[in-house]
Design a protein around this motif. Sequence first.
Motif, mmCIF file in Angstrom:
data_model
loop_
_atom_site.group_PDB
_atom_site.id
_atom_site.type_symbol
_atom_site.label_atom_id
_atom_site.label_comp_id
_atom_site.label_asym_id
_atom_site.label_seq_id
_atom_site.Cartn_x
_atom_site.Cartn_y
_atom_site.Cartn_z
ATOM 1 N N SER A 1 -52.042 51.351 31.150
ATOM 2 C CA SER A 1 -52.005 52.315 30.054
ATOM 3 C C SER A 1 -50.901 53.347 30.257
ATOM 4 O O SER A 1 -50.143 53.659 29.328
ATOM 5 N N ILE A 2 -50.793 53.877 31.478
ATOM 6 C CA ILE A 2 -49.742 54.866 31.756
ATOM 7 C C ILE A 2 -48.368 54.216 31.649
ATOM 8 O O ILE A 2 -47.412 54.838 31.175
ATOM 9 N N ALA A 3 -48.261 52.965 32.086
ATOM 10 C CA ALA A 3 -46.978 52.256 32.009
ATOM 11 C C ALA A 3 -46.511 52.143 30.563
ATOM 12 O O ALA A 3 -45.310 52.298 30.273
ATOM 13 N N ARG A 4 -47.442 51.880 29.651
ATOM 14 C CA ARG A 4 -47.063 51.814 28.226
ATOM 15 C C ARG A 4 -46.570 53.172 27.738
ATOM 16 O O ARG A 4 -45.585 53.259 27.003
ATOM 17 N N ASP A 5 -47.239 54.248 28.177
ATOM 18 C CA ASP A 5 -46.832 55.588 27.753
ATOM 19 C C ASP A 5 -45.447 55.952 28.281
ATOM 20 O O ASP A 5 -44.668 56.630 27.593
ATOM 21 N N LEU A 6 -45.134 55.509 29.500
ATOM 22 C CA LEU A 6 -43.863 55.866 30.125
ATOM 23 C C LEU A 6 -42.767 54.842 29.856
ATOM 24 O O LEU A 6 -41.601 55.084 30.196
ATOM 25 N N GLY A 7 -43.142 53.692 29.310
ATOM 26 C CA GLY A 7 -42.146 52.678 29.033
ATOM 27 C C GLY A 7 -41.619 51.977 30.269
ATOM 28 O O GLY A 7 -40.443 51.607 30.322
ATOM 29 N N VAL A 8 -42.485 51.797 31.276
ATOM 30 C CA VAL A 8 -42.091 51.087 32.496
ATOM 31 C C VAL A 8 -43.119 49.989 32.758
ATOM 32 O O VAL A 8 -44.176 49.932 32.129
ATOM 33 N N ALA A 9 -42.820 49.132 33.719
ATOM 34 C CA ALA A 9 -43.731 48.047 34.068
ATOM 35 C C ALA A 9 -44.855 48.561 34.961
ATOM 36 O O ALA A 9 -44.636 49.457 35.791
ATOM 37 N N PRO A 10 -46.064 48.012 34.831
ATOM 38 C CA PRO A 10 -47.159 48.420 35.727
ATOM 39 C C PRO A 10 -46.825 48.221 37.200
ATOM 40 O O PRO A 10 -47.258 49.014 38.044
ATOM 41 N N THR A 11 -46.047 47.185 37.517
ATOM 42 C CA THR A 11 -45.670 46.978 38.927
ATOM 43 C C THR A 11 -44.797 48.118 39.439
ATOM 44 O O THR A 11 -44.852 48.471 40.620
ATOM 45 N N LEU B 1 -47.019 54.787 42.926
ATOM 46 C CA LEU B 1 -48.275 55.252 43.509
ATOM 47 C C LEU B 1 -48.285 55.044 45.015
ATOM 48 O O LEU B 1 -48.758 55.904 45.772
ATOM 49 N N ASP B 2 -47.757 53.914 45.469
ATOM 50 C CA ASP B 2 -47.660 53.659 46.914
ATOM 51 C C ASP B 2 -46.804 54.725 47.591
ATOM 52 O O ASP B 2 -47.106 55.172 48.707
ATOM 53 N N ILE B 3 -45.730 55.153 46.937
ATOM 54 C CA ILE B 3 -44.856 56.182 47.493
ATOM 55 C C ILE B 3 -45.598 57.510 47.599
ATOM 56 O O ILE B 3 -45.547 58.191 48.640
ATOM 57 N N LEU B 4 -46.289 57.889 46.533
ATOM 58 C CA LEU B 4 -47.025 59.154 46.547
ATOM 59 C C LEU B 4 -48.134 59.135 47.590
ATOM 60 O O LEU B 4 -48.430 60.168 48.216
ATOM 61 N N GLU B 5 -48.738 57.972 47.809
ATOM 62 C CA GLU B 5 -49.732 57.826 48.875
ATOM 63 C C GLU B 5 -49.081 57.956 50.256
ATOM 64 O O GLU B 5 -49.598 58.638 51.140
ATOM 65 N N ALA B 6 -47.971 57.274 50.432
ATOM 66 C CA ALA B 6 -47.307 57.264 51.737
ATOM 67 C C ALA B 6 -46.846 58.652 52.140
ATOM 68 O O ALA B 6 -46.769 58.968 53.332
#
Length: 376
Positions: free
Chosen positions: A210-220, A226-231
């Motif tokens: 859903s967020i990917a559609r809002d931002l116009g990027v791929a879910p991957t 998200l992995d970066i923000l976690e790391a």
Amino acid sequence: MERYLDHVVRRDLQHKMVFLTGPRQVGKTTLSQQLVAELGGQYLNHDVAQDRNLIVNQRWNPRAPLLVLDEIHKMRDWKAWLKGVYDGKPPAQQLLVTGSARLDTFRQGGESLAGRFFGWRLHPLSVREWCTQTGASPDAALTHLLERGGFPEPCLADSQEQAERWRRQYFDGLVRDDVLEFSRIQEVNAIRLFAQLLRQRVGSPLSLASIARDLGVAPTTLKKYLDILEALYIVFVVRPWHDNIARAVLQTPKVYFFDTGLVEGDDGIRFENLVATALLKHVQWQHDAQGREVQLHYIRTKDGAEVDFAISEKNQLTHLIECKLGDDRPHRALKRFAEQHPRTAAVQVVRDLRHSFETQGIEIRRADEWLVALDA
């Protein structure tokens, strides 16, 4: 300020190398420099040009009782390099390695450091630790942390204004500077926007599609962000519990911030985030200090029944935890799962409650009393 890990880090340094990780400005440098002042030694930060030259050329004092190496995961092949340093150091020299990113994220080196180190994760201040540090009552500590978050500088600031100025600079600096360790400069603005959106989605099942559609990027792409923000210890992910581990990993996660002050939401969401940070600290203390196989989850069924948090050990549920601001009536989903798992402790943690009590097999607990009793 003496932190809750001081004594265990000091103890473990006598036996092995110690890795100390955690969010930026959570207190790792202060803890390290206090140990250097106490034990004698040398602190070197790879981010500082002069120190980096000494690190790369191994020109530190070989007689330093304690050597602290900060942010060395930014070196190429740092694991193989560090293995050589550890194996070749004088027997009496203690070695502390610190970093503001998860060292297990980095795979540059092929050399194994297994058996050579103890690992500790330093967390923001909890109700228990703030009470220990300041002598505050548990209720006063909880009120303070809900207002300021658990990072030392805003906690100790003279005013809320100073705390908010620190937080704005902290968040901007994390995204601008630290993200570049993992990503391309062209992606920084996208990651900043994604992180900003997450501040408004704390505690809710996270739909990357859903967020990917809002931002116009791929879910991957968002999964990588998200992995970066976690790391970088900006957020942490809580996944749903399932007795099939593979299925749990694939289901929708919930996201929380290490700094409760970054949460944009009502009092209930901020309270839930604070409980999440306290539970993560509690669980990771048990893992790091005692070697226990404990994990933090939440529970949600297909019909929408949800319990905020669950703790498992060796893939067996041990605790169910529901957060409420003032409702002392047993939560319906909590009752349901408590009946299905009668050996599991079921607790409803209430922020505003006069007295703790038990009913229908569920503990209704004052939040301040319950939080101060956690392990760390």
